[in-house]
Design an enzyme around this catalytic site. Structure first.
Site, PDB file in Angstrom:
ATOM      1  CD  GLU A 152      -8.698 -15.117 -65.852  1.00 46.68           C
ATOM      2  OE1 GLU A 152      -9.054 -16.216 -65.380  1.00 46.68           O
ATOM      3  OE2 GLU A 152      -7.677 -14.991 -66.557  1.00 46.68           O
ATOM      4  CD  GLU A 187      -3.670 -13.333 -65.110  1.00 44.52           C
ATOM      5  OE1 GLU A 187      -4.328 -12.813 -64.194  1.00 44.52           O
ATOM      6  OE2 GLU A 187      -3.737 -14.534 -65.403  1.00 44.52           O
TER       7      GLU A 187
END
Length: 532
Positions: free
Chosen positions: A279, A382
């Protein structure tokens, strides 16, 4: 000597051309045409090869052409049966075989009938695997269970017959939010990494990964991701709260990945691939580090890619982005349009949390990346339902979120799908910043029991029946109330997944080339139909 060298160069050039053709044609759209093109190229290059080598290569190509022609024979469902495995709300069906169907002649369905049309002759991407993340939190929770429940957990996820056959895993480099505390593998200001030590992981995570790998039959496709460099390498001086990697630590941080991979492999845990940064556009209260698209491109091109290559790790699959679908095209285009960076990149990873904005899942962005960069791969790295609430462990929408994502992700070209934590405790942790989430299986560490959400079963409708090496084929429903995807497995069995999110039972036909088998999709259900 010069003639031999010239012949060798010509042969290598021919092999290079074939490799590029193969990479371009990874979905298998034009296989017979490609083989014929290769034969044409061979004849053009004939005078550069010895007679013996020319004959050898020609025989190989003709053999491939014949095999392709045999494989292109029309698929027929006639005399085949369909086993239906079902998970449905308000029933006892959980991956339960409920019926066996038989095909009958049905040349032309009519508009008033619902059908799921499948064409096994139209093939697309190859399945790499499906699985979940092996975090510190999962490992710590696992070792709080009694031995019989540990065995139950391993069987449930990794046994191909008694469980749902996971084959893929992800784990963290240093700490992440799903660790009991922040930690590092090196002491402060050790840019030479002389103090690098993974002893922390030897207590829970490494033994856990080894047990998982054994339960999976001795092989697990495992990739690794960092949440943050050590705080002293960052502009904010903190492993938490975002910040950026200081440029003077670009090379030491690239070396850090190599140290981690080699340390794990020395302990008998093979690493298949890695992502650059978890991220990279999110400043979080937990471990995080920011990279613009240009930052990530330049780090891959100038540091991480070359360092992996020089360290003998060029075969590791390097994955960029590893964040939500909303910005994935911008990130992919910035990196992959630069040949110097793109040559090191295997694929683009993505998450599903773009929904935090109130928007839906942006599957179209996946398609744009797949269309624009057909030589690279898509991998879901994810996703999980956030904001854990023990009272909602039985919420049916948990599993339906997985089904919606997985069907659309695979239909967009995704080759592998990775859930977040495989196991969490009764509080949705441990998580050192209180970011508690749902997992498919939770452990009640007070009673030593396991609690299965319906997410486990929804994921199982894919992982149990669609195996590594399977090829996606055409699947199209005549009504948008039914979602579907389909794969043909290496053993020839066809797996068709059909999901119904509505409140109504829907009768439909599974239709394959003029043959049809009728069944019903119950309200709020998912089914896998195995044609053999």
């Amino acid at each position: 000597m010069q003639e031999s060298s010239k012949e060798f160069t010509t042969f290598i050039t021919f092999q290079t051309i074939l490799t590029k053709i193969k990479n371009f044609n990874r979905f298998g759209y034009y296989k017979p045409l490609i083989t014929k093109a290769a034969i044409f190229i061979l004849f053009i290059m004939k005078r550069e090869l010895t007679k013996l080598r020319f004959i050898f290569v020609l025989i190989v190509l003709l053999t491939v052409t014949r095999a392709n022609a045999q494989n292109a024979a029309p698929y027929s469902a006639k005399n085949k049966t369909v086993k239906v495995y079902l998970t449905a709300k308000n029933t006892g069906n959980k991956l339960t075989q409920t019926e066996t169907l038989h095909f009958t002649d049905k040349p032309q369905p009519v508009e008033t009938e619902v059908a799921v049309f499948v064409d096994p002759s139209k093939k697309f991407q190859t399945m790499l695997g499906i699985g979940g993340a092996l975090t510190d939190a999962s490992a710590e929770t696992f070792y709080k269970l009694p031995k019989d429940k540990q065995e139950e957990f391993l069987t449930a996820y990794y046994d191909k017959d008694k469980g749902i056959g996971y084959t893929l895993g992800r784990t963290n480099i240093q700490s992440c939010d799903f660790s009991s505390a922040s930690y590092s593998y090196v002491k402060d200001n050790d840019a030479a990494l002389k103090t690098f030590d993974i002893s922390h992981d030897k207590k829970f995570r490494i033994p856990f990964i080894k047990e998982v790998t054994s339960a999976a039959g001795g092989k697990l496709t495992l990739f690794v991701s960092p949440w943050s460099p050590p705080g002293w390498m960052k502009t904010n001086g903190d492993v938490l709260h975002g910040g950026k990697l200081k440029h003077e630590f670009d090379q030491p941080w690239a070396n850090f990945y190599v140290k981690f991979i080699k340390s794990y492999e020395q302990l008998g845990i093979p690493i298949w691939g890695l992502t650059v940064q978890n991220e990279p556009m999110a400043t979080q209260t937990w471990e995080s580090c920011l990279y613009t698209a240009e930052d990530e491109r330049d780090f891959v091109k100038n540091f991480l890619g070359p360092t992996l290559t020089k360290s003998g790790l060029a075969a590791k699959k390097l994955i960029v982005w590893d964040h939500n679908r909303d910005l994935m095209f911008q990130r992919a285009s910035t990196i992959l349009e630069d040949p110097g960076a793109a040559k090191y990149v295997w694929g683009v990873g993505y998450h599903w949390y773009e929904t935090w904005t109130g928007a839906g899942m942006n599957f179209e962005n996946e398609r744009r990346v797949a269309e624009t960069f057909p030589g690279k791969h898509l991998i879901f790295t994810e996703g999980c339902p956030e904001q854990f609430d023990f009272a909602k462990l039985g919420d049916w929408s948990l599993g339906e979120r997985y089904g919606l994502s997985m069907i659309n992700d695979f239909n967009a070209g995704t080759v592998a799908w990775t859930d977040w934590n495989v196991l969490l405790d009764e509080q949705g942790g441990p998580n050192h910043v209180g970011n508690f989430c749902f997992a498919p299986i939770h452990a009640d560490t007070k009673t030593g029991s396991l609690m299965y959400t319906n997410s486990y079963y929804y994921i199982g409708h894919f992982s149990k029946f669609i195996h590594p090496g399977a090829r996606r084929v055409v699947s199209a429903a005549s009504r948008d109330k039914l979602l579907s995807t389909a794969y043909i497995n290496p053993d020839g069995k066809l797996a068709v997944v059909v999901m119904n999110k509505t409140d109504e039972n829907i009768d439909y036909y599974l239709w394959i080339k003029g043959q049809a088998a009728k069944t019903t999709s119950p309200a709020h259900s998912i089914a896998t139909l195995i044609v053999e």
